[in-house]
Design a protein around this motif. Structure first.
Motif, PDB file in Angstrom:
ATOM      1  N   THR A 178     -16.980   8.635  -1.372  1.00 35.89           N
ATOM      2  CA  THR A 178     -17.673   7.474  -3.053  1.00 35.89           C
ATOM      3  C   THR A 178     -16.315   6.616  -3.399  1.00 35.89           C
ATOM      4  O   THR A 178     -16.800   5.769  -4.223  1.00 35.89           O
ATOM      5  N   THR A 179     -15.240   7.679  -3.382  1.00 37.77           N
ATOM      6  CA  THR A 179     -14.284   7.145  -3.853  1.00 37.77           C
ATOM      7  C   THR A 179     -12.946   8.012  -3.343  1.00 37.77           C
ATOM      8  O   THR A 179     -12.904   8.586  -3.133  1.00 37.77           O
ATOM      9  N   MET A 180     -11.997   7.120  -3.293  1.00 38.91           N
ATOM     10  CA  MET A 180     -10.857   7.426  -2.486  1.00 38.91           C
ATOM     11  C   MET A 180      -9.710   7.338  -2.986  1.00 38.91           C
ATOM     12  O   MET A 180      -9.472   6.429  -4.169  1.00 38.91           O
ATOM     13  N   MET A 181      -8.476   7.469  -3.398  1.00 36.88           N
ATOM     14  CA  MET A 181      -7.647   7.368  -4.546  1.00 36.88           C
ATOM     15  C   MET A 181      -6.557   8.903  -4.018  1.00 36.88           C
ATOM     16  O   MET A 181      -6.822   9.291  -3.509  1.00 36.88           O
ATOM     17  N   HIS A 182      -5.443   7.761  -4.514  1.00 34.69           N
ATOM     18  CA  HIS A 182      -3.777   8.185  -3.919  1.00 34.69           C
ATOM     19  C   HIS A 182      -2.799   8.516  -5.213  1.00 34.69           C
ATOM     20  O   HIS A 182      -3.383   7.078  -5.895  1.00 34.69           O
ATOM     21  N   ASP A 183      -1.958   8.519  -5.229  1.00 34.92           N
ATOM     22  CA  ASP A 183      -0.702   8.482  -5.368  1.00 34.92           C
ATOM     23  C   ASP A 183       0.868   7.962  -5.167  1.00 34.92           C
ATOM     24  O   ASP A 183       0.277   7.896  -4.210  1.00 34.92           O
ATOM     25  N   SER A 184       1.509   7.616  -5.985  1.00 31.50           N
ATOM     26  CA  SER A 184       3.009   7.652  -4.839  1.00 31.50           C
ATOM     27  C   SER A 184       3.303   7.736  -4.124  1.00 31.50           C
ATOM     28  O   SER A 184       4.467   7.503  -3.584  1.00 31.50           O
ATOM     29  N   ARG A 185       3.042   8.591  -4.280  1.00 24.51           N
ATOM     30  CA  ARG A 185       4.127   9.947  -3.100  1.00 24.51           C
ATOM     31  C   ARG A 185       3.152  10.111  -2.328  1.00 24.51           C
ATOM     32  O   ARG A 185       3.316  10.592  -1.106  1.00 24.51           O
ATOM     33  N   GLY A 186       1.019   9.066  -1.606  1.00 25.34           N
ATOM     34  CA  GLY A 186       0.937   9.684  -1.299  1.00 25.34           C
ATOM     35  C   GLY A 186       0.132  10.104  -1.030  1.00 25.34           C
ATOM     36  O   GLY A 186      -0.981  10.711   0.396  1.00 25.34           O
ATOM     37  N   THR A 187      -0.094  11.188  -1.486  1.00 29.27           N
ATOM     38  CA  THR A 187      -1.390  12.415  -1.619  1.00 29.27           C
ATOM     39  C   THR A 187      -2.338  11.502  -1.970  1.00 29.27           C
ATOM     40  O   THR A 187      -2.771  10.886  -3.009  1.00 29.27           O
ATOM     41  N   MET A 215       0.806  -0.999   0.177  1.00 28.77           N
ATOM     42  CA  MET A 215       0.040  -0.440   0.002  1.00 28.77           C
ATOM     43  C   MET A 215       0.942   1.085  -0.117  1.00 28.77           C
ATOM     44  O   MET A 215       2.122   1.067   0.152  1.00 28.77           O
ATOM     45  N   THR A 216       0.459   2.323  -0.820  1.00 29.50           N
ATOM     46  CA  THR A 216       1.343   3.557  -0.925  1.00 29.50           C
ATOM     47  C   THR A 216       1.089   4.146   0.713  1.00 29.50           C
ATOM     48  O   THR A 216       0.149   4.048   0.755  1.00 29.50           O
ATOM     49  N   LYS A 217       1.807   4.700   1.452  1.00 34.59           N
ATOM     50  CA  LYS A 217       2.076   4.906   2.532  1.00 34.59           C
ATOM     51  C   LYS A 217       1.769   6.366   2.050  1.00 34.59           C
ATOM     52  O   LYS A 217       2.264   7.551   1.302  1.00 34.59           O
ATOM     53  N   LYS A 218       0.777   7.317   3.076  1.00 35.73           N
ATOM     54  CA  LYS A 218      -0.045   8.384   3.319  1.00 35.73           C
ATOM     55  C   LYS A 218       0.914   9.419   3.817  1.00 35.73           C
ATOM     56  O   LYS A 218       1.285   8.833   5.245  1.00 35.73           O
ATOM     57  N   MET A 219       1.113   9.865   3.308  1.00 37.97           N
ATOM     58  CA  MET A 219       2.238  11.462   3.433  1.00 37.97           C
ATOM     59  C   MET A 219       1.262  12.450   4.135  1.00 37.97           C
ATOM     60  O   MET A 219       0.504  12.829   3.360  1.00 37.97           O
ATOM     61  N   LEU A 220       1.884  13.675   4.331  1.00 32.22           N
ATOM     62  CA  LEU A 220       0.945  14.779   4.924  1.00 32.22           C
ATOM     63  C   LEU A 220       1.441  15.356   4.118  1.00 32.22           C
ATOM     64  O   LEU A 220       2.706  15.813   2.716  1.00 32.22           O
ATOM     65  N   SER A 221      -0.167  16.609   2.904  1.00 32.70           N
ATOM     66  CA  SER A 221       0.100  17.081   2.052  1.00 32.70           C
ATOM     67  C   SER A 221       0.074  18.754   2.475  1.00 32.70           C
ATOM     68  O   SER A 221      -0.424  19.434   3.665  1.00 32.70           O
ATOM     69  N   SER A 222       1.061  18.809   2.470  1.00 28.61           N
ATOM     70  CA  SER A 222       0.974  21.229   1.918  1.00 28.61           C
ATOM     71  C   SER A 222       0.455  21.363   1.204  1.00 28.61           C
ATOM     72  O   SER A 222      -0.350  21.451   0.252  1.00 28.61           O
ATOM     73  N   GLY A 223       0.249  22.976   0.959  1.00 30.00           N
ATOM     74  CA  GLY A 223      -0.641  23.675   0.641  1.00 30.00           C
ATOM     75  C   GLY A 223       0.292  23.271  -1.097  1.00 30.00           C
ATOM     76  O   GLY A 223      -1.211  23.677  -2.174  1.00 30.00           O
ATOM     77  N   ASP A 224       1.356  23.533  -1.020  1.00 26.49           N
ATOM     78  CA  ASP A 224       1.977  23.788  -2.534  1.00 26.49           C
ATOM     79  C   ASP A 224       1.462  21.906  -3.040  1.00 26.49           C
ATOM     80  O   ASP A 224       1.551  21.941  -4.632  1.00 26.49           O
ATOM     81  N   ASP A 225       1.634  20.880  -2.442  1.00 28.60           N
ATOM     82  CA  ASP A 225       1.128  19.709  -2.843  1.00 28.60           C
ATOM     83  C   ASP A 225      -0.377  20.056  -3.310  1.00 28.60           C
ATOM     84  O   ASP A 225      -0.507  19.447  -4.234  1.00 28.60           O
ATOM     85  N   ILE A 226      -0.927  20.782  -2.469  1.00 29.95           N
ATOM     86  CA  ILE A 226      -2.710  20.262  -3.327  1.00 29.95           C
ATOM     87  C   ILE A 226      -2.987  21.506  -4.307  1.00 29.95           C
ATOM     88  O   ILE A 226      -3.416  20.992  -5.124  1.00 29.95           O
ATOM     89  N   GLU A 227      -1.918  22.457  -4.342  1.00 28.03           N
ATOM     90  CA  GLU A 227      -1.780  23.039  -5.824  1.00 28.03           C
ATOM     91  C   GLU A 227      -1.880  22.337  -6.490  1.00 28.03           C
ATOM     92  O   GLU A 227      -1.877  22.189  -7.821  1.00 28.03           O
ATOM     93  N   GLU A 228      -0.137  21.800  -6.018  1.00 24.99           N
ATOM     94  CA  GLU A 228       0.086  21.070  -8.104  1.00 24.99           C
ATOM     95  C   GLU A 228      -1.062  19.770  -8.253  1.00 24.99           C
ATOM     96  O   GLU A 228      -0.820  19.480  -9.441  1.00 24.99           O
TER      97      GLU A 228
END
Length: 223
Positions: free
Chosen positions: A87-96, A1-14
């Motif tokens: 409805t849906t949960m989705m993550h990427d390889s960085r954990g976002t 499973m992809t490790k879930k990381m904390l997302s910052s403002g820059d991560d969200i905007e990207e």
């Protein structure tokens, strides 16, 4: 499973920029929770990006766009997350991770016309039009969830200043078979006990809850 990381403002905007560029049609979305607090400069990081769409078609369009930029389906980690009603949960390889809701969160609160009118346009990302629900509505949404850290977020919002009458009015407006006043009253009690934050609406919520419970009890006896 992809490790879930904390997302910052820059991560969200990207991530929002990537989604907007991949969408095949215009979609309006509402951000709630910690991600909205970050964009309000009320906190610095969050575990989940909670996004609410107003139709299943819009949710599907966002899920397809996420898939196109490297996101994959994620499974709820525990029963707390299952009760959120995503409805849906989705993550990427960085954990976002994106938690996608259609109109309603935790099967209790929905995006109402009042919430829409109080929301603010944060930005337009390609075909994605993104609104932030108000701090008062973020506070109310967090009162019906059970995720770790939600009470801390409620404290942060309260310390920044809230229109308590708006919170009370929206809670009463949405209350029905599920007595939302009871949920909010309990959370406000926890907020007072653990954070020392006293809400001016707690007593009213407790009174309304008691009245509704008496009516329910009376209705059962009549049946």
């Amino acid at each position: 499973m992809t490790k879930k990381m904390l997302s910052s403002g820059d991560d969200i905007e990207e991530s929002l920029t990537r989604i907007g560029a991949s969408l095949q049609r215009d979609v309006t979305a509402y951000l709630i929770g910690g991600c909205a607090m970050i964009l309000y400069n009320a906190k610095v990081a969050t575990k989940d990006i909670d996004i609410v769409l107003m139709s299943n078609e819009d949710a599907e369009a966002v899920a397809v766009a996420l898939s196109a930029v490297g996101f994959a389906q994620a499974a709820p980690e525990d029963e707390t997350y299952r009760r959120l009603g995503t409805t849906t949960m989705m993550h990427d390889s960085r954990g976002t991770r994106f938690d996608i809701f259609v109109e309603t969160v935790c099967r209790k609160l929905r995006i109402t016309d009042g919430m829409v009118s109080r929301s603010t346009r944060h930005g337009i990302y390609g075909k994605l039009r993104l609104n932030l629900v108000s701090p008062e509505d973020i506070f109310l949404f967090k009162s019906v969830t059970e995720r770790a850290g939600d009470l801390d977020d409620m404290a942060l919002l309260a310390e920044r200043g809230l229109d308590w009458d708006v919170i009370l009015s929206e809670c009463v407006h949405q209350s029905g078979d599920v007595i939302l006043e009871a949920f909010l009253a309990v959370r406000l009690q926890e907020l007072e006990e653990s954070k020392g934050i006293v809400s001016p609406i707690k007593a009213t919520l407790e009174t309304v809850t008691e009245s509704k419970l008496r009516k329910k009890k009376g209705a059962r006896h009549r049946d």
